[in-house]
Write a protein that holds these residues in place. Structure first.
Motif, PDB file in Angstrom:
ATOM      1  N   LYS A 103      33.144  37.682  48.688  1.00 17.56           N
ATOM      2  CA  LYS A 103      31.757  37.334  49.024  1.00 17.56           C
ATOM      3  C   LYS A 103      31.035  38.527  49.649  1.00 17.56           C
ATOM      4  CE  LYS A 103      32.506  32.356  49.634  1.00 17.56           C
ATOM      5  NZ  LYS A 103      32.622  31.235  50.605  1.00 17.56           N
ATOM      6  N   GLU A 104      31.737  39.262  50.497  1.00 16.82           N
ATOM      7  CA  GLU A 104      31.140  40.451  51.105  1.00 16.82           C
ATOM      8  C   GLU A 104      30.879  41.516  50.046  1.00 16.82           C
ATOM      9  OE1 GLU A 104      30.011  40.944  54.188  1.00 16.82           O
ATOM     10  OE2 GLU A 104      30.446  38.827  54.509  1.00 16.82           O
ATOM     11  N   PHE A 105      31.784  41.609  49.083  1.00 15.88           N
ATOM     12  CA  PHE A 105      31.595  42.566  47.985  1.00 15.88           C
ATOM     13  C   PHE A 105      30.339  42.226  47.181  1.00 15.88           C
ATOM     14  CE2 PHE A 105      32.283  43.510  43.441  1.00 15.88           C
ATOM     15  CZ  PHE A 105      32.336  44.901  43.504  1.00 15.88           C
ATOM     16  N   ILE A 106      30.176  40.961  46.835  1.00 18.10           N
ATOM     17  CA  ILE A 106      29.028  40.525  46.037  1.00 18.10           C
ATOM     18  C   ILE A 106      27.709  40.776  46.764  1.00 18.10           C
ATOM     19  CG2 ILE A 106      27.878  38.447  45.118  1.00 18.10           C
ATOM     20  CD1 ILE A 106      30.696  37.461  44.326  1.00 18.10           C
ATOM     21  N   LYS A 107      27.713  40.627  48.078  1.00 23.43           N
ATOM     22  CA  LYS A 107      26.499  40.882  48.869  1.00 23.43           C
ATOM     23  C   LYS A 107      26.033  42.329  48.744  1.00 23.43           C
ATOM     24  CE  LYS A 107      27.369  37.576  52.654  1.00 23.43           C
ATOM     25  NZ  LYS A 107      27.701  37.521  54.099  1.00 23.43           N
ATOM     26  N   ILE A 124      32.133  50.009  49.492  1.00 19.81           N
ATOM     27  CA  ILE A 124      31.871  48.714  48.854  1.00 19.81           C
ATOM     28  C   ILE A 124      33.052  48.286  47.988  1.00 19.81           C
ATOM     29  CG2 ILE A 124      30.391  47.496  47.210  1.00 19.81           C
ATOM     30  CD1 ILE A 124      28.056  49.193  48.217  1.00 19.81           C
ATOM     31  N   SER A 125      33.609  49.220  47.242  1.00 23.87           N
ATOM     32  CA  SER A 125      34.739  48.899  46.368  1.00 23.87           C
ATOM     33  C   SER A 125      35.934  48.376  47.152  1.00 23.87           C
ATOM     34  CB  SER A 125      35.164  50.136  45.572  1.00 23.87           C
ATOM     35  OG  SER A 125      34.138  50.563  44.710  1.00 23.87           O
ATOM     36  N   SER A 126      36.072  48.826  48.401  1.00 22.39           N
ATOM     37  CA  SER A 126      37.219  48.392  49.202  1.00 22.39           C
ATOM     38  C   SER A 126      37.206  46.876  49.407  1.00 22.39           C
ATOM     39  CB  SER A 126      37.238  49.120  50.543  1.00 22.39           C
ATOM     40  OG  SER A 126      36.162  48.715  51.375  1.00 22.39           O
ATOM     41  N   PHE A 127      36.025  46.262  49.489  1.00 21.81           N
ATOM     42  CA  PHE A 127      35.943  44.807  49.648  1.00 21.81           C
ATOM     43  C   PHE A 127      36.526  44.108  48.416  1.00 21.81           C
ATOM     44  CE2 PHE A 127      32.710  46.142  52.686  1.00 21.81           C
ATOM     45  CZ  PHE A 127      32.936  45.285  53.754  1.00 21.81           C
ATOM     46  N   TYR A 128      36.181  44.620  47.242  1.00 19.49           N
ATOM     47  CA  TYR A 128      36.695  44.019  46.012  1.00 19.49           C
ATOM     48  C   TYR A 128      38.214  44.104  45.960  1.00 19.49           C
ATOM     49  CZ  TYR A 128      37.855  43.168  41.169  1.00 19.49           C
ATOM     50  OH  TYR A 128      38.434  42.664  40.029  1.00 19.49           O
ATOM     51  N   TYR A 129      38.745  45.293  46.241  1.00 18.88           N
ATOM     52  CA  TYR A 129      40.191  45.466  46.126  1.00 18.88           C
ATOM     53  C   TYR A 129      40.954  44.673  47.172  1.00 18.88           C
ATOM     54  CZ  TYR A 129      40.208  48.647  42.226  1.00 18.88           C
ATOM     55  OH  TYR A 129      40.089  49.175  40.958  1.00 18.88           O
ATOM     56  N   LEU A 130      40.409  44.571  48.371  1.00 23.20           N
ATOM     57  CA  LEU A 130      41.069  43.739  49.371  1.00 23.20           C
ATOM     58  C   LEU A 130      41.016  42.262  48.961  1.00 23.20           C
ATOM     59  CD1 LEU A 130      39.942  45.566  52.624  1.00 23.20           C
ATOM     60  CD2 LEU A 130      42.301  45.274  51.823  1.00 23.20           C
ATOM     61  N   GLY A 131      39.919  41.878  48.297  1.00 25.23           N
ATOM     62  CA  GLY A 131      39.844  40.526  47.739  1.00 25.23           C
ATOM     63  C   GLY A 131      40.866  40.335  46.645  1.00 25.23           C
ATOM     64  N   LEU A 132      41.001  41.345  45.778  1.00 20.10           N
ATOM     65  CA  LEU A 132      41.956  41.268  44.675  1.00 20.10           C
ATOM     66  C   LEU A 132      43.400  41.212  45.180  1.00 20.10           C
ATOM     67  CD1 LEU A 132      42.450  41.416  41.594  1.00 20.10           C
ATOM     68  CD2 LEU A 132      42.455  43.912  41.818  1.00 20.10           C
ATOM     69  N   ILE A 133      43.703  42.046  46.166  1.00 21.19           N
ATOM     70  CA  ILE A 133      45.054  42.060  46.723  1.00 21.19           C
ATOM     71  C   ILE A 133      45.409  40.699  47.323  1.00 21.19           C
ATOM     72  CG2 ILE A 133      46.480  43.003  48.587  1.00 21.19           C
ATOM     73  CD1 ILE A 133      45.009  45.707  48.056  1.00 21.19           C
TER      74      ILE A 133
END
Length: 264
Positions: free
Chosen positions: A199-203, A175-184
């Motif tokens: 959005k995928e992270f928030i889901k 799950i954390s990978s979605f956030y970091y890819l969003g951040l990057i």
């Protein structure tokens, strides 16, 4: 490799137990060093351990003393450079998997969390992730390696590592990978791609503080895209939830002023 050793605690009372046959003098000095540590007299404990080292004991005892000195300098005195020096000496002197892994973990943690030396933390977590057979904390090492790569500016490597994590839904940091890819992608100003990941992270994420952080990033993106109403609504939704309330209030005021100006 005796992986069961990895789980053995390296506490004060256990560190010097084992098959070593200390001379009465060295045994007495070890006890004295430990007693100084117990009463938080760290300088005297360090001095006593260094006295023992001057007597050139066997490598097995040196390794244990180097490790203990690393712990004192890091945990008790906050002297990270000295601590890493001693943990590095442990790695240079032994092939014992217990001390190799624990020392590498301590170097990685100090470099990542305290020194902010992400080049060093990347290398430590890379070393740990390459142990054969795979260590129990592999997911953690891979995640820390990916974050370290991002923070040291090695973006392509970081993206590759996070994408690898994302291919394994059972990974602890999936799950954390979605956030970091969003951040990057946020830092790359690839707004639409960043939004997809966030959005995928928030889901998937259940921790409210992390969801708030992701929404703050999304609001920034919509503001940058000049989609001011969406940005305003997102900022408003986290008002009172984001750690720095003043920042959110300032963003709301700025967007409100810009929307009013547009209507003139």
């Amino acid at each position: 490799m005796k992986l069961l050793l990895i789980s053995i605690a390296l506490g004060l009372g256990i560190l010097f137990m084992g098959s070593l046959d200390f001379t009465p003098t060295i045994n007495k000095e070890i006890v004295e060093a430990q007693e100084f540590l117990l009463i938080q007299n760290y300088e005297k404990s360090i001095a006593k351990y260094k006295e023992i080292l001057k007597k050139n004991p066997g490598n097995e005892l040196k390794v244990k003393i180097y490790y203990q000195l690393g712990e004192i300098y890091s945990t008790n005195l906050g002297k990270n450079k000295e601590a890493i020096g001693y943990f590095t000496k442990v790695k240079e002197l032994t092939e014992d998997p217990l001390f190799l892994v624990k020392s590498e973990e301590r170097i990685g943690e100090i470099a990542y969390s305290f020194s902010k030396d992400f080049k060093k933390s990347f290398q430590s977590y890379k070393n740990l992730s390459e142990f054969t057979p795979k260590l129990g904390n592999f997911d953690f090492y891979q995640f820390r390696m990916a974050v370290s790569a991002f923070k040291k500016g090695d973006i392509n490597n970081s993206v590759g590592l996070f994408e690898d994590i994302q291919r394994k839904s059972s990974h602890k940091y999936f799950i954390s990978s979605f956030y970091y890819l969003g951040l990057i992608n946020f830092h790359r100003k690839q707004w639409n791609r960043s939004l997809v990941y966030l959005k995928e992270f928030i889901k998937r994420e259940s921790k409210k503080d992390l969801v708030v952080q992701a929404k703050f990033l999304m609001a920034n993106i919509y503001e940058s895209k000049e989609e001011l109403k969406t940005a305003y609504d997102l900022y408003y939704s986290i008002l009172g939830k984001y750690p720095n309330t003043q920042v959110v209030q300032n963003r709301l005021k700025s967007i409100y002023s810009r929307r009013i100006a547009r209507k003139r």
